[in-house]
Design a protein around this motif. Structure first.
Motif, PDB file in Angstrom:
ATOM      1  N   ILE A  74       0.834  -1.200   0.000  1.00 45.85           N
ATOM      2  CA  ILE A  74       0.000   0.000   0.000  1.00 45.85           C
ATOM      3  C   ILE A  74       0.871   1.254   0.000  1.00 45.85           C
ATOM      4  N   SER A  75       1.929   1.255   0.760  1.00 48.07           N
ATOM      5  CA  SER A  75       2.789   2.427   0.886  1.00 48.07           C
ATOM      6  C   SER A  75       3.592   2.703  -0.384  1.00 48.07           C
ATOM      7  N   PHE A  84       0.657   4.754  -1.837  1.00 46.15           N
ATOM      8  CA  PHE A  84      -0.060   5.822  -1.152  1.00 46.15           C
ATOM      9  C   PHE A  84       0.730   6.414  -0.001  1.00 46.15           C
ATOM     10  N   GLY A  85       1.951   5.943   0.227  1.00 45.60           N
ATOM     11  CA  GLY A  85       2.760   6.442   1.331  1.00 45.60           C
ATOM     12  C   GLY A  85       3.328   7.813   1.051  1.00 45.60           C
ATOM     13  N   LYS A  86       3.529   8.582   2.109  1.00 44.79           N
ATOM     14  CA  LYS A  86       4.084   9.928   1.965  1.00 44.79           C
ATOM     15  C   LYS A  86       5.510   9.898   1.439  1.00 44.79           C
ATOM     16  N   GLU A  87       6.217   8.795   1.648  1.00 46.99           N
ATOM     17  CA  GLU A  87       7.607   8.664   1.206  1.00 46.99           C
ATOM     18  C   GLU A  87       7.726   7.856  -0.084  1.00 46.99           C
ATOM     19  N   GLN A  93       5.408   5.914  -9.661  1.00 42.67           N
ATOM     20  CA  GLN A  93       4.836   4.741  -9.003  1.00 42.67           C
ATOM     21  C   GLN A  93       3.814   5.136  -7.933  1.00 42.67           C
ATOM     22  N   CYS A  94       3.691   6.425  -7.666  1.00 44.00           N
ATOM     23  CA  CYS A  94       2.875   6.893  -6.555  1.00 44.00           C
ATOM     24  C   CYS A  94       1.538   7.447  -7.039  1.00 44.00           C
ATOM     25  N   ASP A 104      -2.788   5.332   8.826  1.00 45.28           N
ATOM     26  CA  ASP A 104      -3.875   4.890   7.949  1.00 45.28           C
ATOM     27  C   ASP A 104      -3.448   3.693   7.095  1.00 45.28           C
ATOM     28  N   ILE A 105      -2.212   3.711   6.629  1.00 43.29           N
ATOM     29  CA  ILE A 105      -1.721   2.599   5.815  1.00 43.29           C
ATOM     30  C   ILE A 105      -1.641   1.330   6.654  1.00 43.29           C
ATOM     31  N   ARG A 106      -1.167   1.439   7.884  1.00 47.99           N
ATOM     32  CA  ARG A 106      -1.109   0.265   8.775  1.00 47.99           C
ATOM     33  C   ARG A 106      -2.515  -0.273   9.033  1.00 47.99           C
TER      34      ARG A 106
END
Length: 122
Positions: A74-75, A84-87, A93-94, A104-106
């Motif tokens: 997900i990240s 979808f991760g901030k990093e 790819q984002c 939220d991802i966790r």
């Protein structure tokens, strides 16, 4: 016990009137609906028909049965699925949409695995 200070009494009433904190996973279904269900309604995959879904057999086949594995997917994203991760990098790819906080991802990782184990029943 009696409260003699009006400010303390007012503060006590205000604290008791506050709603209890919501469980962390209470709104994860909404996050899934806004961020994931466009491509994965009901755990399916409408972008790549015949491709990987969020069903238990597909998750098993792709080694995605752990919270950490699902979190990373997900990240960071993989293949046609954006991260979808901030990093998240590289940029292509984002997601073009809003990035999600790590918490939220966790929660999404746990939600997806729970739903898959339950056959994505509503």
């Amino acid at each position: 016990m009696s409260i003699t200070c009006p400010a303390v009494a007012l503060l006590s009433v205000a604290i008791m009137a506050l709603p209890a904190a919501a469980p962390a996973l209470e709104n994860v279904g909404q996050v899934f609906g806004m961020s994931c269900a466009g491509c994965h309604p009901g755990g399916g995959n409408i972008i790549n028909r015949g491709g990987a879904t969020l069903s238990l057999p597909d998750l098993q086949r792709n080694g995605m049965l752990s919270d950490d594995g699902m979190y990373n997917l997900i990240s960071r994203g993989k293949g046609a699925m954006p991260g979808f991760g901030k990093e998240c990098t590289p940029q292509r790819q984002c997601t073009f949409g809003a990035r999600l906080p790590e918490e939220d991802i966790r929660e999404l990782a746990t939600y997806v695995l729970t739903q898959a184990n339950n056959g994505w029943r509503s």
